[in-house]
Every structure is written in structure tokens, then in C-alpha cells.
Design a protein around this motif. Structure first.
Motif, PDB file in Angstrom:
ATOM      1  N   GLU A   1       2.572  -2.656   7.902  1.00  0.00           N
ATOM      2  CA  GLU A   1       1.851  -3.624   7.072  1.00  0.00           C
ATOM      3  C   GLU A   1       2.622  -4.944   6.974  1.00  0.00           C
ATOM      4  O   GLU A   1       2.029  -6.021   6.946  1.00  0.00           O
ATOM      5  CB  GLU A   1       1.621  -3.056   5.659  1.00  0.00           C
ATOM      6  CG  GLU A   1       0.618  -1.915   5.582  1.00  0.00           C
ATOM      7  CD  GLU A   1      -0.794  -2.380   5.871  1.00  0.00           C
ATOM      8  OE1 GLU A   1      -1.271  -3.328   5.208  1.00  0.00           O
ATOM      9  OE2 GLU A   1      -1.420  -1.820   6.796  1.00  0.00           O
TER      10      GLU A   1
ATOM     11  N   THR B   1       0.827  -1.218   0.000  1.00  0.00           N
ATOM     12  CA  THR B   1       0.000   0.000   0.000  1.00  0.00           C
ATOM     13  C   THR B   1       0.863   1.271   0.000  1.00  0.00           C
ATOM     14  O   THR B   1       0.324   2.367  -0.151  1.00  0.00           O
ATOM     15  CB  THR B   1      -0.911   0.017   1.235  1.00  0.00           C
ATOM     16  OG1 THR B   1      -0.106  -0.097   2.418  1.00  0.00           O
ATOM     17  CG2 THR B   1      -1.913  -1.132   1.200  1.00  0.00           C
TER      18      THR B   1
ATOM     19  N   ASN C   1       0.358  -8.136   6.185  1.00  0.00           N
ATOM     20  CA  ASN C   1      -0.371  -7.705   4.984  1.00  0.00           C
ATOM     21  C   ASN C   1       0.556  -7.453   3.797  1.00  0.00           C
ATOM     22  O   ASN C   1       0.085  -7.198   2.691  1.00  0.00           O
ATOM     23  CB  ASN C   1      -1.169  -6.431   5.273  1.00  0.00           C
ATOM     24  CG  ASN C   1      -2.328  -6.695   6.206  1.00  0.00           C
ATOM     25  OD1 ASN C   1      -2.779  -7.836   6.344  1.00  0.00           O
ATOM     26  ND2 ASN C   1      -2.821  -5.646   6.860  1.00  0.00           N
ATOM     27  N   CYS C   2       1.861  -7.501   4.013  1.00  0.00           N
ATOM     28  CA  CYS C   2       2.827  -7.248   2.943  1.00  0.00           C
ATOM     29  C   CYS C   2       4.057  -8.116   3.206  1.00  0.00           C
ATOM     30  O   CYS C   2       4.412  -8.381   4.370  1.00  0.00           O
ATOM     31  CB  CYS C   2       3.202  -5.757   2.928  1.00  0.00           C
ATOM     32  SG  CYS C   2       4.453  -5.319   1.694  1.00  0.00           S
TER      33      CYS C   2
END
Length: 599
Positions: free
Chosen positions: A174, A154, A179-180
Motif C-alpha cells: 500500500e 489498512t 495509498n499509505c
């Protein structure tokens, strides 16, 4: 896609069901596509005065010539179908009516380690765009799905090969919450990242089935290699994807390219109503309902089969499956299924619902046509200057002059319009005087219409003979509108029709539709007046002599009547009992009334 079509004047005939509507202009160009929880209420709202005060809405409504619609199962289905149609047709008012904003889209950037984000600004030099989406909620749902399935960054860092080698960036929150995978520090290769982007692109293009199959294959491969945690992660992704798909019949990848045909027969067995829905990649892309008139001794199965062949040819369908509610034989390389349960059954029910509604509307239109013929006969029999589209009929009701009331019923297009019915309490007449009562109510009714500038009916019917008719005519003369509205009276015994200033009545055939309509008006006015009179008489029966005594309120009266049941038993009661029941001061008022003879 061909929908059921109405003229703009028929918008009140739309069903109160969820669905999609399209507005077309005089050139049959689609100018607006919308969704609705209730088609009738939503489309009607465009024609209300409040909405017409909006300049853009007024301009849209002024261009509408035709309205098309299709019924769906839920508001969510309507949202998805609306989105598909807007992408396909790009109606100009779908942009103009959204507060001067363009619809949001989803962008996959063309940079190294592409980002996926929502935007309203389209710049094709920055990347590939998907949309537009009519609902921000729906768009965010797709984005949320992609982010749960794939580890997409993001951040807005420039992740060039040089910057990553120089270790210009550090992983952010993140990465730490999973999430990453940290491509900014070279913790994820570009090739692995682009695989996730490729699957996200397929989801945005609607090719969810391909992604599902890919997850299944990866899950099985991981399981065979005893990598159970990896296999479980693919299973979780698969579950999320299937949950996202299963919310709708309009987009459901479990149902592959399929045709849905349903049929219902008319009550006279002369016609079949057939609905067709074409499904491609799990989405309804075409829908049409037709009426097919049968020839003598023609079998339903044969008519249905030929209609299926024609519709498939018309839409160029080679789908290998047909879902239907009626058995069809004689097909090669096509599997015909009559589903019993599940989503396929729901699709058949949705199609059948559209066929049934089309049949209902077809016959309601046909049944409405004879009413016009009846009105034309009435116009001819009574020598009326124009078609009596609106007729008003008056009647009185009283018993020996007590509780006098009157009623007025209104028929529009030969049918009762109950919202226009009116009740009248007689205000100026004392005692049983039907003639004076009729004069009062007719005068009050048309004085109101005249003062408010409202249109008069094309015919007035008075329940009664020459006397009541003459009284009604006097009221019209006092308003200076006598002669502007045709007026007749109908006498009960011989069903004689009287005209003003004419002693000789008109006799219409007892079998005539004109007389039957006048009788229906008279009987409905009589029923309405009697019902109102009974209500008023019933209400007055609850009154008593206690109502006339000053200082005795409703609650005290109810307490006394509940205890003593009648006035005579109240008079015989002891003073002490009254004091215990209602107190000393009110007891004195009651005893004083008894002494004076008021009770």
C-alpha cells in the motif's frame, strides 16, 4: 417529515415513480421505510400471495395501517433519503427483513493511527461508528471516496510509539503504490495522520461543505507558494468530492440551507396545493404537501405567502433562501429565488411534481365519490338487495347466423374493468338464434364462476327484451342459482327495463344517472361484441375452397392465391404452369379436386 398518506387499502393508487415509502401501524409508529424505482409496483408486491408466504413479510403486512410516501427524481435519490430516514427513525422491520443481518456501519477505531473499515458488529469500546447503511454499494462508495482523498492505513499493526521506535514493522505494498504514507516506520507523523482522520470524520457526518472549503483554502495557499503539484492534488480531491455530491438532489452541498415552496391551483380556482421541502446542509430533511382553500376574491399570492409563513413556523425554519415557482413578495432578510436552470431548478421541479400529484389524487378521489351515488341511485331504482359494485352485461352479434359470437363486459364501482371482459364463440347453436345463444353464454359464464367458487356480480344486464331475458333466466335455473343474482333486460327502442316474470317494464327517467349507467353498459357490450364479430368475420374471409382439399397446406394455398388471385383463374391455368409453381404431386391433387367439382 410529513409525507402524503394513504390507507393500506389504497396502495394501488400510489404513483409509478421513484420515491420513499413508510409503513405505519395502528399507533402511527413507523415500522418500515423503503425505497422504490416504482412506488406502486414495490408497495403492491408486499400484498401478493407469494410474498405473504414469507413469515416475516406476513407479520409486517398484518401490522400496516397507513402508507406514507414522497416522490423523488431518481432511484439514487431514493436510496439516500431512505438511508437518512432509517437513521432518524430506526424502524424495527428494517432490521428484521434484512435476512437477520444488521446494517453495515463504518468504524473509525480509537487506536493510535486510527483505521477506517466497514463492519456489521458494533462494539463502542473499539471506536466511533457511522451508519447504519442500507446499501453496501453506497457504503463502499463513501469508503472509496475517503481512501482516494486521504492516505489511511489498512493494516492491523499495533502502531504504538514503542513498536515504531523498535522498527518492528516494514512498509507494505500500500505504501509503494501510494495509498499509505508509512506511519508503521515513522514516515508520517501522528498529527498529520489525524488531520486526514478528522476530514474523513467530517465526510462521514455529512459535513462535506466544510471539507470542500478546506481543500479550496489549501489549494489557494499552495498555489500562492508556487507549490503547483500540491495545489493540483487538492484540486483533484475537490473534483472527486464535488463529483460525489453532484449525483443527487437529496444530498447536494452546493445548495445551502434553503426552503423550497411550489404551488399549483385547482381547476375550479378554489384551492391551492402547496409543497414544502426543507433543505439543511444540502439534504432534504422535511417535506409536506397541503391543500389551502381560498376565500372569495382572495389573491393567490397572499394565500401562498401566508402558507409559506405557517409552514416555516411549523418546522422552525430560519433558512435565508426560498426557492419557488411563483413570485412571493414582502419578506425581510429572506431572498426569494425563481431558478431558471441547474440543481436549484431541479429541486423546484421535484417539489412541484409532488404538489401536482397531490392535486391529481385529491380530484381523482372526489371524482370517484359521485360513482357511489350513481350506484346508490341504481340500487334504489331497481330495488336491489345490495349495492351493485360489480355489474356484468351480455350481448350477441351475428349476420344471418354466420360467425355468431357474444360478449360480456364488467363494470366495477361504475367504471369499465376491461381485464374482466370476456368473448364467447357460440358452440352449441346453429343458425341465427339469439335466445339460444344468450342462454349458452350466460350458462357458460356462471357455471364457471360456480365451479371455481368465485363471487357472483350484484347485477346482470341483458341487452334485449323479454325473449333474451327469459333465455338467460333459463340458464340460471339450470345451474340452480336463479334468484341469487338480480337480472334485468334493457330493450333498445324505448329503453324499457324488464324484470323476470314481469310483463310490465320499468321506465326510468331519461335524465337519470341510473339509466345512463345501464345504457353505458349496454353500449359497451354491443361495441365489444361487434368488434369481436368483425375480427372473426375478417379472419374467415381469408379462407377459400383450397382449405377443404386434403394435401394442400397453408403455404401452397398462399402460393396459388398469390399467383392466380382467384379460384376461377386457377381453374383456367395450364397444367405445366401449376407443375412449375407447386410441383407435380400437388398439381395432381389440385386437378383432381377441379375434376370432382370441389373447386
Amino acid at each position: 417529515m410529513q409525507f402524503q398518506r394513504y390507507s393500506r387499502e389504497d396502495y394501488l393508487k400510489l404513483p409509478e415513480k421513484p420515491g420513499i415509502y413508510k409503513f405505519l401501524d395502528k399507533e402511527n409508529t413507523i415500522i418500515y421505510v423503503g425505497k422504490a424505482k416504482s412506488l406502486k409496483k414495490r408497495v403492491s408486491s408486499y400484498f401478493t400471495k407469494a410474498n405473504l408466504d414469507n413469515r416475516k413479510t406476513y407479520r409486517l403486512v398484518s401490522e400496516i395501517k397507513q402508507i406514507e410516501f414522497v416522490i423523488v427524481s431518481s432511484e439514487f435519490d431514493a436510496l439516500l433519503l431512505e438511508n437518512n430516514l432509517i437513521k432518524e427513525h430506526q424502524p424495527r422491520y428494517n432490521i428484521l427483513l434484512k435476512d437477520d443481518k444488521s446494517f453495515p456501519s463504518i468504524c473509525i477505531t480509537n487506536e493510535r493511527f486510527p483505521r477506517i473499515y466497514s463492519t456489521r458488529r458494533i462494539d463502542h469500546s473499539k471506536g466511533e461508528y457511522f451508519g447504519p447503511y442500507t446499501s453496501v454499494k453506497a457504503m463502499n462508495g463513501v469508503l472509496d471516496l475517503i481512501r482516494k482523498l486521504h492516505k489511511i492505513r489498512t493494516c492491523k499493526y499495533n502502531l504504538s510509539e514503542e513498536n515504531i521506535k523498535k522498527k518492528k514493522f516494514k512498509v507494505c505494498l500500500e505504501y509503494h503504490i501510494g495509498n499509505c504514507l508509512g506511519p508503521c516506520e515513522g514516515l508520517q507523523s501522528e498529527s498529520d495522520y489525524l488531520k486526514d482522520i478528522d476530514e474523513a470524520r467530517k465526510i462521514l457526518k455529512g459535513k462535506i461543505g466544510i471539507v470542500s472549503r478546506s481543500y479550496k483554502e489549501k489549494m489557494q495557499a499552495a498555489s500562492e507558494e508556487l507549490k503547483f503539484e500540491l495545489a493540483q492534488s487538492y484540486k483533484d480531491k475537490l473534483d472527486r468530492l464535488e463529483k460525489f455530491q453532484s449525483r443527487s438532489l437529496i444530498v447536494n452541498q452546493k445548495i445551502t440551507s434553503t426552503d423550497v415552496f411550489t404551488m399549483t391551483e385547482s381547476s375550479n380556482e378554489k384551492s391551492l396545493f402547496i409543497n414544502y421541502m426543507k433543505i439543511e446542509n444540502g439534504a432534504i430533511v422535511n417535506s409536506e404537501t397541503i391543500e389551502v382553500k381560498k376565500k372569495i376574491e382572495e389573491d393567490n399570492a397572499d394565500v401562498f405567502r401566508f402558507s409559506i409563513f405557517d409552514l416555516r413556523k411549523k418546522y422552525g425554519s430560519n433558512n435565508p433562501f426560498i426557492l419557488t415557482n411563483y413570485p412571493v413578495e414582502g419578506w425581510e432578510n429572506v431572498e426569494v429565488i425563481i431558478p431558471k436552470i441547474g440543481d436549484k431548478k431541479k429541486l423546484v421541479e421535484l417539489s412541484h411534481k409532488n404538489a401536482l400529484f397531490f392535486k391529481k389524487e385529491k380530484f381523482s378521489r372526489k371524482s370517484a365519490q359521485p360513482n357511489e351515488a350513481i350506484l346508490q341511485n341504481l340500487q334504489s331504482d331497481l330495488k336491489l338487495p345490495e349495492l351493485p359494485v360489480q355489474i356484468e352485461c351480455f350481448d350477441n352479434s351475428n349476420i344471418q347466423g354466420t360467425n355468431p359470437v357474444a360478449s360480456m363486459v364488467c363494470f366495477i364501482d361504475g367504471k369499465p374493468s376491461k381485464s374482466n371482459y370476456r368473448k364467447f364463440n357460440i358452440k352449441t347453436v346453429k343458425g341465427p338464434d339469439d335466445f339460444a345463444s344468450m342462454k349458452e353464454v350466460v350458462g357458460r359464464r356462471y357455471s364457471y364462476l360456480k365451479n371455481e367458487g368465485l363471487p357472483f356480480p350484484q347485477l346482470i344486464v341483458i341487452d334485449g327484451g323479454k325473449g333474451q331475458l327469459s333465455a338467460a333466466c333459463e340458464a340460471l335455473k339450470e345451474l340452480s342459482i336463479y334468484g341469487q343474482i338480480p337480472i334485468i333486460g334493457i330493450a333498445k327502442k324505448l329503453e324499457e327495463i324488464y324484470f323476470p316474470d314481469d310483463d310490465i317494464p320499468l321506465y326510468i327517467s331519461k335524465k337519470s344517472t341510473s339509466l345512463k349507467l345501464i345504457q353505458q353498459l349496454r353500449d359497451e357490450a354491443h361495441r365489444f361484441a361487434i368488434t369481436f364479430h368483425r375480427q372473426k368475420r375478417s379472419k374467415s374471409s381469408y379462407s377459400s375452397a383450397l382449405d377443404e382439399i386434403s394435401g394442400i397446406g397453408t403455404k401452397t394455398k398462399e402460393t396459388l392465391l398469390r399467383e392466380f388471385k382467384s379460384i376461377s383463374r386457377l381453374k383456367q391455368s395450364a397444367e405445366k404452369d401449376l407443375i412449375d409453381l407447386i410441383g407435380k404431386s400437388k398439381t395432381n391433387i389440385v386437378l383432381e379436386a377441379i375434376k370432382k367439382g370441389d373447386l
